[in-house]
Design an enzyme around this catalytic site. Structure first.
Site, PDB file in Angstrom:
ATOM      1  N   GLU A   1       0.813  -1.218   0.000  1.00 26.17           N
ATOM      2  CA  GLU A   1       0.000   0.000   0.000  1.00 26.17           C
ATOM      3  C   GLU A   1       0.845   1.267   0.000  1.00 26.17           C
ATOM      4  OE1 GLU A   1      -2.897  -0.161   3.140  1.00 26.17           O
ATOM      5  OE2 GLU A   1      -3.872  -1.942   2.290  1.00 26.17           O
ATOM      6  N   CYS A   2       2.017   1.203  -0.614  1.00 23.10           N
ATOM      7  CA  CYS A   2       2.951   2.324  -0.661  1.00 23.10           C
ATOM      8  C   CYS A   2       2.839   3.022  -2.013  1.00 23.10           C
ATOM      9  CB  CYS A   2       4.375   1.787  -0.462  1.00 23.10           C
ATOM     10  SG  CYS A   2       5.671   3.046  -0.457  1.00 23.10           S
ATOM     11  N   GLY A   3       3.166   4.316  -2.040  1.00 25.51           N
ATOM     12  CA  GLY A   3       3.205   5.039  -3.310  1.00 25.51           C
ATOM     13  C   GLY A   3       4.214   4.451  -4.279  1.00 25.51           C
TER      14      GLY A   3
ATOM     15  N   THR B   1       4.725   1.183  -4.598  1.00 23.97           N
ATOM     16  CA  THR B   1       4.337  -0.197  -4.893  1.00 23.97           C
ATOM     17  C   THR B   1       4.418  -0.549  -6.383  1.00 23.97           C
ATOM     18  OG1 THR B   1       2.992  -0.278  -2.895  1.00 23.97           O
ATOM     19  CG2 THR B   1       2.531  -1.949  -4.552  1.00 23.97           C
TER      20      THR B   1
END
Length: 161
Positions: free
Chosen positions: A37-39, A41
């Site tokens: 759920e990271c920018g 990803t």
């Protein structure tokens, strides 16, 4: 701590199987702490491209972690399904761990601790920080999360230029 040979490391993969790092001997290894759920990803797709392009000389290893922004809430089996479904990932993903603290993943501990890797100490700043280990198991360099897996300076190191 005395320096530890990279090839003596072992870790569990998402399925709970023990992975012996001795099997990586003779190839470069790019280790990355991942989160779903990271920018950053979408870098999973770029990491897979790297694995495909350099499969004869590079092993990509993802280490899912949840201690940076709580961006990996999934369990091990869900992580594997998410990465495969959304980004076509088939490179090695280790079991979920931590980047720091008492529960720090032993591989991340080796990568970030000079007394263990014999080269340098660093701090994992965020998800998708990258560590490159050479064919002899020596830490070559590390790259901030903002560095694309396909950045030319990283490709040059992989290609030995």
């Amino acid at each position: 701590d005395t320096p530890m040979n990279f090839y003596d490391l072992q870790a569990e993969d998402l399925q709970g199987q023990t992975i012996s790092f001795s099997q990586f001997r003779g190839k470069k290894v790019l280790l990355v702490n991942t989160a779903s759920e990271c920018g950053f990803t979408p870098q999973l797709a770029e990491l897979q491209k790297l694995q495909d392009r350099y499969q004869d000389r590079l092993v990509v290893v993802g280490i899912p972690t949840n201690d940076l922004g709580g961006q990996e809430p999934l369990g091990n089996s869900e992580i594997g399904a998410f990465c495969t479904r959304n980004y076509g990932v088939n490179f090695l993903l280790l079991a979920k761990g931590s980047t720091r603290g008492t529960g720090q993943h032993q591989v991340i501990r080796w990568l970030t601790t000079k007394s263990l890797n014999g080269v340098s100490s660093s701090k994992v700043w965020w998800n998708f920080q990258k560590y490159l280990v050479d064919e002899q198991g020596h830490l070559m360099n590390w790259y901030l999360p903002t560095t694309s897996p396909l950045a030319s300076r990283l490709l040059r190191k992989i290609e030995g230029r």
